[in-house]
Design a protein around this motif. Sequence first.
Motif, mmCIF file in Angstrom:
data_model
loop_
_atom_site.group_PDB
_atom_site.id
_atom_site.type_symbol
_atom_site.label_atom_id
_atom_site.label_comp_id
_atom_site.label_asym_id
_atom_site.label_seq_id
_atom_site.Cartn_x
_atom_site.Cartn_y
_atom_site.Cartn_z
ATOM 1 N N ILE A 223 -14.091 -35.669 -6.469
ATOM 2 C CA ILE A 223 -13.049 -36.689 -6.381
ATOM 3 C C ILE A 223 -11.817 -36.263 -7.164
ATOM 4 O O ILE A 223 -10.687 -36.379 -6.698
ATOM 5 C CB ILE A 223 -13.577 -38.039 -6.906
ATOM 6 N N GLU A 224 -12.037 -35.733 -8.378
ATOM 7 C CA GLU A 224 -10.902 -35.314 -9.202
ATOM 8 C C GLU A 224 -10.110 -34.215 -8.507
ATOM 9 O O GLU A 224 -8.881 -34.252 -8.448
ATOM 10 C CB GLU A 224 -11.382 -34.809 -10.562
ATOM 11 N N PRO B 33 -10.367 -40.310 -15.192
ATOM 12 C CA PRO B 33 -11.002 -39.930 -16.454
ATOM 13 C C PRO B 33 -10.257 -38.816 -17.165
ATOM 14 O O PRO B 33 -9.647 -37.955 -16.537
ATOM 15 C CB PRO B 33 -12.393 -39.459 -16.018
ATOM 16 N N LYS B 34 -10.344 -38.819 -18.479
ATOM 17 C CA LYS B 34 -9.713 -37.782 -19.279
ATOM 18 C C LYS B 34 -10.463 -36.459 -19.180
ATOM 19 O O LYS B 34 -9.926 -35.416 -19.486
ATOM 20 C CB LYS B 34 -9.648 -38.222 -20.743
ATOM 21 N N LEU B 35 -11.721 -36.520 -18.769
ATOM 22 C CA LEU B 35 -12.510 -35.303 -18.683
ATOM 23 C C LEU B 35 -12.044 -34.438 -17.525
ATOM 24 O O LEU B 35 -11.720 -34.932 -16.447
ATOM 25 C CB LEU B 35 -13.991 -35.641 -18.498
ATOM 26 N N SER B 36 -12.027 -33.136 -17.744
ATOM 27 C CA SER B 36 -11.634 -32.202 -16.691
ATOM 28 C C SER B 36 -12.798 -31.972 -15.738
ATOM 29 O O SER B 36 -13.944 -32.355 -16.015
ATOM 30 C CB SER B 36 -11.212 -30.869 -17.312
ATOM 31 N N ALA B 37 -12.507 -31.316 -14.624
ATOM 32 C CA ALA B 37 -13.554 -31.024 -13.643
ATOM 33 C C ALA B 37 -14.627 -30.124 -14.241
ATOM 34 O O ALA B 37 -15.821 -30.314 -13.996
ATOM 35 C CB ALA B 37 -12.933 -30.365 -12.413
ATOM 36 N N SER B 38 -14.212 -29.135 -15.027
ATOM 37 C CA SER B 38 -15.188 -28.226 -15.636
ATOM 38 C C SER B 38 -16.060 -28.959 -16.655
ATOM 39 O O SER B 38 -17.263 -28.687 -16.768
ATOM 40 C CB SER B 38 -14.469 -27.053 -16.309
#
Length: 286
Positions: A147-148, A163-168
């Motif tokens: 999705i990101e 979200p603040k989290l990256s894909a990795s």
Amino acid sequence: MGSSDKSQEQCLYKEWMRLQEQELSELLHHHSLNLNNTTDDTNDAEMTQLLEKIIQHFQDYCDNRRRLAHSHVSAFFSPTWCTTLENSMSWIAGCRPSSFFNLVYALCGSNIDSRLSHFLRATHDRYCFTTMHTKRTTSYGDRLVLIEQNIKIHSDGNNSDFPKLSASQLSAIDKLQRRTMIEEEMLTAQMASLQQHMADMPLALIARGLSPRHELNPDVKKGLGKIEQAMHSAMHDADNLRLNTVKELCKILKPLQALEYIIAAKKLRLCIQSWGIQRDREHHGD
């Protein structure tokens, strides 16, 4: 278990909860200072040092629990010094490591259904088909990564809801979650087998032949001793899984993210204790 042993265990728990309050205050203070400081390298080093200290405290707590559990491990599985709410949420003398991931996703606002709806409205039909198929066949973290990646293609990059989290990071957290859940399920199965063993040979035959006084004779002590030894081993493994999961999560998260995560975790832990105390008072009419 002697009264002195019980007192030590209760004191350990109370000291641990007091430490949670102290650490939370320290974390919040450091977090507020970080918001006003633009020296990223210095901030990251200080936050990392603080997080390492807190994780070491967790390690020390687990070690002390393990030491005291040698005398009476059963007490840690249903501690009288905890509230009934806390005990009802317990898994092998503590919390479920898999719950750590739910908190991560909650903090980054990862509501998968709302994000899928946004994604379906924002992308081409072929992306819609891919995402709907992915929702059925992949894990929670993998879906968030997809999705990101696609929302970035079709948005202006200013989506504050994402979200603040990256894909990795999401991918790494998802892999860690998979491993953790496998180990958690194995420990759960071990505990189920151990509980079944209580009604198995030889304790069942011993109980059948006892007098109505149900005395704790040497054979019973021997049988219970083996079970308690297995319980101690399970508690040791569960504590290690809890500790290692927190360590690995903090490695995946950036220092500020890890700081915010630990703050939220400590707030939740203290709230559960407070809610439990209030509920117990209500039930007892105090």
